[in-house]
Design an enzyme around this catalytic site. Structure first.
Site, PDB file in Angstrom:
ATOM      1  N   LYS A   1      87.258  58.556  71.905  1.00 21.70           N
ATOM      2  CA  LYS A   1      86.194  59.327  72.546  1.00 21.70           C
ATOM      3  C   LYS A   1      84.991  59.358  71.605  1.00 21.70           C
ATOM      4  O   LYS A   1      84.887  60.206  70.729  1.00 21.70           O
ATOM      5  CB  LYS A   1      86.667  60.741  72.861  1.00 21.70           C
TER       6      LYS A   1
ATOM      7  N   ALA B   1      96.803  67.070  72.004  1.00 23.39           N
ATOM      8  CA  ALA B   1      97.940  66.209  71.670  1.00 23.39           C
ATOM      9  C   ALA B   1      99.222  66.990  71.387  1.00 23.39           C
ATOM     10  O   ALA B   1     100.278  66.710  71.970  1.00 23.39           O
ATOM     11  CB  ALA B   1      97.585  65.327  70.476  1.00 23.39           C
TER      12      ALA B   1
ATOM     13  N   LYS C   1      81.239  65.463  75.470  1.00 22.08           N
ATOM     14  CA  LYS C   1      81.758  66.831  75.309  1.00 22.08           C
ATOM     15  C   LYS C   1      82.027  67.154  73.843  1.00 22.08           C
ATOM     16  O   LYS C   1      81.960  68.313  73.431  1.00 22.08           O
ATOM     17  CB  LYS C   1      82.997  67.055  76.173  1.00 22.08           C
TER      18      LYS C   1
ATOM     19  N   ARG D   1      89.391  69.519  67.739  1.00 18.79           N
ATOM     20  CA  ARG D   1      89.019  69.394  66.324  1.00 18.79           C
ATOM     21  C   ARG D   1      87.510  69.516  66.110  1.00 18.79           C
ATOM     22  O   ARG D   1      87.068  69.931  65.041  1.00 18.79           O
ATOM     23  CB  ARG D   1      89.537  68.071  65.766  1.00 18.79           C
ATOM     24  N   ASN D   2      86.701  69.158  67.121  1.00 25.43           N
ATOM     25  CA  ASN D   2      85.253  69.251  66.961  1.00 25.43           C
ATOM     26  C   ASN D   2      84.792  70.707  66.912  1.00 25.43           C
ATOM     27  O   ASN D   2      83.936  71.069  66.104  1.00 25.43           O
ATOM     28  CB  ASN D   2      84.554  68.489  68.085  1.00 25.43           C
TER      29      ASN D   2
END
Length: 460
Positions: free
Chosen positions: A188, A227, A277, A339-340
């Site tokens: 991504k 995940a 996103k 994580r972002n």
């Protein structure tokens, strides 16, 4: 464990049918196993391969699942201690390691008597970027040529920033191939190309250019999902996008009772949305940290950032309303636990700095950082001008995306501090989000050239 599917009965029979169907479509003969190879072993790449191993691993004569990751990455002492705690908290994992005569090395690593490697622990079912979620043991290959040269299905689990380089190497190994593999990309992120015209380059396009595999054999799998939750059998959805010939059979092959896979023909646009996103997730993490998790502030940010995303979607898609559901769902889960968003929180709290880069220990690559740069560069090009609703003068699209501009100045130019994101959402001159969406709907914004498409074309 997902592996309960392999204990016989109806679920096992269904898995066997799905496997046989994909083997038939790929022309596999008896005695020639279907070879599935994951390239890259981050959290999602590892979980994806573990799901396939759990679902189909008992059919060893008909399918092989392997993962490639680079050798030599050391597991530091703190991570070794955390691994030891996880192992001893899970009786099933502890027994498995004892049976495999692998437990002692984790004891030694905890004591500092030996150093573990990331590829070594992956063989035992542990991903360095997701230590708290034990997986099934995986077949790990550290030689890239050995891993991919005869693969039937390749899963790209690399960050977008590494995809071009690694698949360029793979392309050299595949020069003499007669048949084309199937490739499923999980990446991504995007790159920006400004010459000869501003356009987006996605990981599937990078892979096709690097390997010569036609785009019809390359698919993108997107969320919304996390995940670790998927492997722990939390209900999740995904969408596989690509050519008609392969997306429905692959959706069926990947589908499990707790992991529902839909399919869609619009490959490139969904892939770009997966990168978009991540941009706004970083800002969401900053806002959460700076306001002590204020629900009001986070909801204000969400309304503003989603209006920008919808506006950008109108530039990229002829029928943007078809993307609204998947885009918002994927954005929502990324803002909650991705994580972002985590990275944005750590930056705002001062626990991470920009000087540390965008590859973070225990998390992997924060792909939203490069995506901020790419989207800003593209949308600041004068050749893409749109009409400003107040001045009635042409402006670059980025001028109507104040949050994207602020994130660029914080993360890329480093001209502003993280708290500037609050100033951006509290600006009294900020448009009502409804107005930006109406503006996008009123104007003819669609720019097919941004996706490298000829004018009037709607799909890759």
């Amino acid at each position: 464990m997902v592996g309960s599917l392999a204990n016989g009965g109806p679920a096992s029979a269904a898995a066997e049918e799905k496997l046989d169907e994909l083997r038939r479509l790929l022309g596999k003969s008896d005695g020639d196993p279907l070879r599935v190879v994951g390239v890259g072993a981050g959290a999602w790449g590892s979980v994806f391969c573990a799901l396939l191993q759990d679902a189909y691993g008992r059919h060893r004569d008909r399918v092989q699942v392997r993962v490639w990751r680079r050798a030599g990455r050391a597991v530091d002492r703190a991570d070794a201690e955390r691994l030891f705690e996880v192992i001893n908290a899970r009786e099933d994992v502890l027994r498995r390691l004892i049976r495999r005569c692998a437990y002692l090395k984790y004891v030694e690593a905890r004591l500092g008597d030996r150093t573990l490697a990331a590829d070594e622990i992956l063989r035992d079912g542990f991903c360095l970027n997701m230590l708290d979620t034990p997986l099934c043991p995986l077949k790990v290959v550290t030689n890239l040529q050995e891993a991919v040269w005869d693969a039937d299905v390749v899963v790209n689990g690399l960050p977008s920033t590494e995809t071009r380089e690694v698949f360029g190497e793979i392309g050299r190994y595949w020069k003499e191939r007669i048949t084309q593999p199937l490739i499923i990309s999980l990446a991504k992120g995007i790159e920006a190309s400004l010459d000869p015209v501003p356009r987006i380059i996605t990981p599937t396009q990078m892979i096709s250019n690097a390997t010569g595999v036609p785009l019809e054999n390359i698919l993108y799998l997107g969320g919304p999902n996390i995940a670790s939750e998927i492997y722990n059998k939390e209900y999740a959805n995904a969408r596989i996008c690509g050519a008609d010939k392969w997306r429905k059979p692959l959706a069926n092959f990947l589908r499990q009772p707790h992991f529902i896979v839909w399919d869609n023909s619009d490959l490139i646009t969904h892939e770009v949305m997966g990168g978009l996103k991540n941009v706004y997730a970083i800002g969401a993490g900053m806002v959460a940290a700076l306001t002590n998790e204020s629900a009001t502030s986070k909801s204000v940010y969400f309304s503003l950032c989603t209006s920008e995303m919808i506006y950008i979607t109108h530039l990229l898609a002829r029928e943007p309303e078809k993307l609204a559901g998947p885009l918002l769902a994927d954005t929502y889960v990324t803002l909650l636990k991705g994580r972002n968003a985590w990275y944005g929180q750590k930056l705002a709290k001062g626990e991470l700095t920009l000087e540390m880069g965008d590859s973070i220990k225990g998390k992997g690559t924060i792909q939203g950082v490069s995506a901020v740069s790419a989207f800003y560069e593209l949308l600041s090009q004068g050749s893409l001008c749109v009409m400003h609703p107040e001045t009635k003068k042409p402006v670059a699209p980025v001028e109507l995306c104040p949050i994207l501009k602020t994130l660029y100045k914080i993360l890329i130019k480093r001209e502003l501090a993280t708290d500037s994101i609050l100033q951006a959402i509290r600006d009294e001159s900020m448009y009502d989000p409804r107005e930006r969406i109406e503006m996008a709907q009123r104007q003819s914004l669609y720019r097919p050239s941004l996706l490298g498409l000829p004018k009037g074309d709607a799909k890759a």
